[in-house]
Design a protein around this motif. Structure first.
Motif, PDB file in Angstrom:
ATOM      1  N   ALA A 103       0.826  -1.216   0.000  1.00 48.27           N
ATOM      2  CA  ALA A 103       0.000   0.000   0.000  1.00 48.27           C
ATOM      3  C   ALA A 103       0.854   1.258   0.000  1.00 48.27           C
ATOM      4  O   ALA A 103       0.379   2.336  -0.369  1.00 48.27           O
ATOM      5  N   ASP A 104       2.119   1.132   0.389  1.00 50.76           N
ATOM      6  CA  ASP A 104       2.998   2.293   0.361  1.00 50.76           C
ATOM      7  C   ASP A 104       3.237   2.781  -1.065  1.00 50.76           C
ATOM      8  O   ASP A 104       3.628   3.928  -1.285  1.00 50.76           O
ATOM      9  N   ALA A 105       2.956   1.918  -2.036  1.00 52.60           N
ATOM     10  CA  ALA A 105       3.064   2.301  -3.451  1.00 52.60           C
ATOM     11  C   ALA A 105       1.751   2.880  -3.965  1.00 52.60           C
ATOM     12  O   ALA A 105       1.636   3.197  -5.147  1.00 52.60           O
ATOM     13  N   GLY A 106       0.761   3.020  -3.069  1.00 54.14           N
ATOM     14  CA  GLY A 106      -0.553   3.524  -3.454  1.00 54.14           C
ATOM     15  C   GLY A 106      -1.538   2.377  -3.574  1.00 54.14           C
ATOM     16  O   GLY A 106      -1.185   1.291  -4.059  1.00 54.14           O
ATOM     17  N   TYR A 107      -2.765   2.594  -3.115  1.00 55.35           N
ATOM     18  CA  TYR A 107      -3.744   1.511  -3.135  1.00 55.35           C
ATOM     19  C   TYR A 107      -4.118   1.081  -4.545  1.00 55.35           C
ATOM     20  O   TYR A 107      -4.651  -0.011  -4.744  1.00 55.35           O
ATOM     21  N   GLU A 108      -3.826   1.936  -5.534  1.00 62.52           N
ATOM     22  CA  GLU A 108      -4.072   1.516  -6.914  1.00 62.52           C
ATOM     23  C   GLU A 108      -3.058   0.462  -7.361  1.00 62.52           C
ATOM     24  O   GLU A 108      -3.220  -0.170  -8.405  1.00 62.52           O
ATOM     25  N   ASN A 109      -2.027   0.239  -6.541  1.00 62.92           N
ATOM     26  CA  ASN A 109      -0.984  -0.719  -6.877  1.00 62.92           C
ATOM     27  C   ASN A 109      -0.962  -1.918  -5.934  1.00 62.92           C
ATOM     28  O   ASN A 109       0.080  -2.562  -5.775  1.00 62.92           O
ATOM     29  N   THR A 110      -2.092  -2.198  -5.332  1.00 67.17           N
ATOM     30  CA  THR A 110      -2.159  -3.357  -4.445  1.00 67.17           C
ATOM     31  C   THR A 110      -3.383  -4.196  -4.785  1.00 67.17           C
ATOM     32  O   THR A 110      -4.275  -3.754  -5.517  1.00 67.17           O
ATOM     33  N   ALA A 111      -3.425  -5.419  -4.303  1.00 64.38           N
ATOM     34  CA  ALA A 111      -4.520  -6.328  -4.627  1.00 64.38           C
ATOM     35  C   ALA A 111      -5.847  -5.785  -4.118  1.00 64.38           C
ATOM     36  O   ALA A 111      -5.899  -5.170  -3.045  1.00 64.38           O
ATOM     37  N   LYS A 112      -6.914  -6.018  -4.881  1.00 67.98           N
ATOM     38  CA  LYS A 112      -8.223  -5.531  -4.437  1.00 67.98           C
ATOM     39  C   LYS A 112      -9.330  -6.459  -4.902  1.00 67.98           C
ATOM     40  O   LYS A 112      -9.202  -7.187  -5.889  1.00 67.98           O
ATOM     41  N   ILE A 113     -10.423  -6.388  -4.154  1.00 66.96           N
ATOM     42  CA  ILE A 113     -11.661  -7.086  -4.508  1.00 66.96           C
ATOM     43  C   ILE A 113     -12.723  -6.027  -4.747  1.00 66.96           C
ATOM     44  O   ILE A 113     -12.941  -5.150  -3.907  1.00 66.96           O
ATOM     45  N   ASP A 114     -13.380  -6.089  -5.900  1.00 66.96           N
ATOM     46  CA  ASP A 114     -14.489  -5.183  -6.220  1.00 66.96           C
ATOM     47  C   ASP A 114     -15.778  -5.801  -5.692  1.00 66.96           C
ATOM     48  O   ASP A 114     -16.080  -6.966  -6.002  1.00 66.96           O
ATOM     49  N   ILE A 115     -16.549  -5.029  -4.923  1.00 63.94           N
ATOM     50  CA  ILE A 115     -17.779  -5.541  -4.308  1.00 63.94           C
ATOM     51  C   ILE A 115     -18.965  -4.749  -4.857  1.00 63.94           C
ATOM     52  O   ILE A 115     -19.156  -3.583  -4.537  1.00 63.94           O
ATOM     53  N   HIS A 116     -19.768  -5.390  -5.700  1.00 64.15           N
ATOM     54  CA  HIS A 116     -20.860  -4.727  -6.399  1.00 64.15           C
ATOM     55  C   HIS A 116     -22.191  -4.919  -5.668  1.00 64.15           C
ATOM     56  O   HIS A 116     -22.587  -6.065  -5.410  1.00 64.15           O
ATOM     57  N   PRO A 117     -22.899  -3.850  -5.344  1.00 62.36           N
ATOM     58  CA  PRO A 117     -24.266  -4.008  -4.836  1.00 62.36           C
ATOM     59  C   PRO A 117     -25.219  -4.342  -5.981  1.00 62.36           C
ATOM     60  O   PRO A 117     -25.095  -3.809  -7.087  1.00 62.36           O
ATOM     61  N   ILE A 118     -26.162  -5.246  -5.717  1.00 62.75           N
ATOM     62  CA  ILE A 118     -27.159  -5.644  -6.714  1.00 62.75           C
ATOM     63  C   ILE A 118     -28.509  -5.065  -6.301  1.00 62.75           C
ATOM     64  O   ILE A 118     -28.955  -5.257  -5.168  1.00 62.75           O
ATOM     65  N   ASP A 119     -29.155  -4.366  -7.240  1.00 65.06           N
ATOM     66  CA  ASP A 119     -30.439  -3.722  -6.958  1.00 65.06           C
ATOM     67  C   ASP A 119     -31.550  -4.319  -7.801  1.00 65.06           C
ATOM     68  O   ASP A 119     -31.322  -4.870  -8.887  1.00 65.06           O
ATOM     69  N   GLY A 120     -32.787  -4.176  -7.286  1.00 61.23           N
ATOM     70  CA  GLY A 120     -33.948  -4.549  -8.063  1.00 61.23           C
ATOM     71  C   GLY A 120     -34.170  -3.553  -9.188  1.00 61.23           C
ATOM     72  O   GLY A 120     -33.703  -2.415  -9.135  1.00 61.23           O
ATOM     73  N   VAL A 121     -34.879  -3.995 -10.226  1.00 59.75           N
ATOM     74  CA  VAL A 121     -35.135  -3.169 -11.411  1.00 59.75           C
ATOM     75  C   VAL A 121     -36.647  -3.046 -11.606  1.00 59.75           C
ATOM     76  O   VAL A 121     -37.378  -4.044 -11.508  1.00 59.75           O
ATOM     77  N   PRO A 122     -37.147  -1.840 -11.885  1.00 61.89           N
ATOM     78  CA  PRO A 122     -38.596  -1.671 -12.102  1.00 61.89           C
ATOM     79  C   PRO A 122     -39.051  -2.337 -13.395  1.00 61.89           C
ATOM     80  O   PRO A 122     -38.255  -2.554 -14.318  1.00 61.89           O
ATOM     81  N   LYS A 123     -40.335  -2.656 -13.480  1.00 60.70           N
ATOM     82  CA  LYS A 123     -40.884  -3.274 -14.690  1.00 60.70           C
ATOM     83  C   LYS A 123     -41.089  -2.246 -15.798  1.00 60.70           C
ATOM     84  O   LYS A 123     -40.902  -2.542 -16.976  1.00 60.70           O
ATOM     85  N   SER A 124     -41.492  -1.071 -15.432  1.00 59.54           N
ATOM     86  CA  SER A 124     -41.810  -0.017 -16.397  1.00 59.54           C
ATOM     87  C   SER A 124     -40.568   0.465 -17.146  1.00 59.54           C
ATOM     88  O   SER A 124     -39.521   0.698 -16.540  1.00 59.54           O
ATOM     89  N   GLY A 125     -40.707   0.604 -18.467  1.00 61.56           N
ATOM     90  CA  GLY A 125     -39.608   1.127 -19.265  1.00 61.56           C
ATOM     91  C   GLY A 125     -39.232   2.538 -18.866  1.00 61.56           C
ATOM     92  O   GLY A 125     -38.048   2.903 -18.862  1.00 61.56           O
ATOM     93  N   VAL A 126     -40.223   3.340 -18.525  1.00 60.96           N
ATOM     94  CA  VAL A 126     -39.970   4.716 -18.099  1.00 60.96           C
ATOM     95  C   VAL A 126     -39.175   4.728 -16.795  1.00 60.96           C
ATOM     96  O   VAL A 126     -38.203   5.475 -16.644  1.00 60.96           O
TER      97      VAL A 126
END
Length: 262
Positions: A103-126
């Motif tokens: 991490a001393d090299a910056g967090y962009e240069n260390t191992a990471k796990i991406d954690i995606h939230p999953i949301d419900g989707v409405p039926k209506s196209g609008v």
């Protein structure tokens, strides 16, 4: 094998196992998604050249996870959690678990796990359009950066909005847009979506039955959950996912692995 890539992947498995223990102890569930789910199905582990991990949680579990992480100062042993609205590195509005090694090299240069939230989707196209656009405005409001991976037109529109909108308006937008875009509970919805998935809103919207019920899968000699109906799920994201990409594309996306070589 790229120098250090195997060591990086082993570290990522350690991170996954630690996060799995944390979620199980607190009654939450996560599952492999995207390239990590593809790796589990096609390789029983990492895609050979992959250098990160993608997982997902239903919104209810995701919010609970962020709260419990905050109670322990966003630390998980040797690892550190970066909350959606307090990112250490501006990126997509998802959670990130970072390794503190290198991490001393910056967090962009260390191992990471991406954690995606999953949301419900409405039926209506609008209402789907409402959900899509409020998620884009939320992204803009939080990071004050042009929208990525959504097309040239949307990126240019986002640049204009960033120039003309004062900061206090963005803070208001964040509160309102989050409330709107997460209004549809996954438990009540036929369709679900990773609102900030790299495939874009239209491709990320899919029947909930593609994911649930989840199933166990081998991944680097460990067992993790993956979408239960993984065949249409992976076809939705990758097309013919059983076919290996051209050799010229078989390489890590980042240079992180070089720091992990022994």
């Amino acid at each position: 094998m790229e120098n250090g890539l195997k060591e990086l992947q082993q570290r990522l498995v350690e991170m996954l196992s630690s996060f799995q223990k944390f979620t199980q102890q607190n009654g939450m569930i996560f599952f492999l998604v995207g390239g990590s789910a593809l790796g589990a199905v096609r390789h029983q582990g990492f895609i050979p050249w992959d250098d990160d991990v993608d997982i997902a949680m239903m919104r209810e579990d995701f919010e609970k996870m962020e709260y419990l992480m905050s109670l322990q100062h966003d630390r998980l042993g040797e690892f550190i959690y970066s909350p959606v609205e307090k990112h250490m590195i501006p990126d997509a509005p998802i959670g990130y678990l970072y390794d503190t090694l290198h991490a001393d090299a910056g967090y962009e240069n260390t191992a990471k796990i991406d954690i995606h939230p999953i949301d419900g989707v409405p039926k209506s196209g609008v209402l789907k359009k409402v959900q899509k656009w409020t998620s884009l405005i939320y992204y803009l409001s939080e990071y004050r950066l042009p929208v990525k991976n959504k097309g040239k037109a949307i990126r240019n529109i986002s640049k204009v909005i960033l120039k003309i909108t004062p900061g206090f308006i963005f803070r208001f937008y964040m509160r309102v847009c989050k409330k709107i875009m997460t209004s549809w509970r996954t438990s009540d919805s036929e369709y679900i979506c990773s609102l900030f998935g790299v495939a874009g809103y239209e491709r990320e919207v899919m029947p909930k039955s593609y994911l649930l019920p989840l199933k166990e899968a081998d991944f680097e000699n460990k067992v993790f959950m993956i979408p239960g109906n993984y065949d249409p799920y992976l076809k939705r994201l990758y097309g013919d996912y059983k076919k290996m990409p051209p050799e010229m594309e078989q390489h890590p996306r980042h240079k992180i692995h070089e720091l992990y070589k022994k």
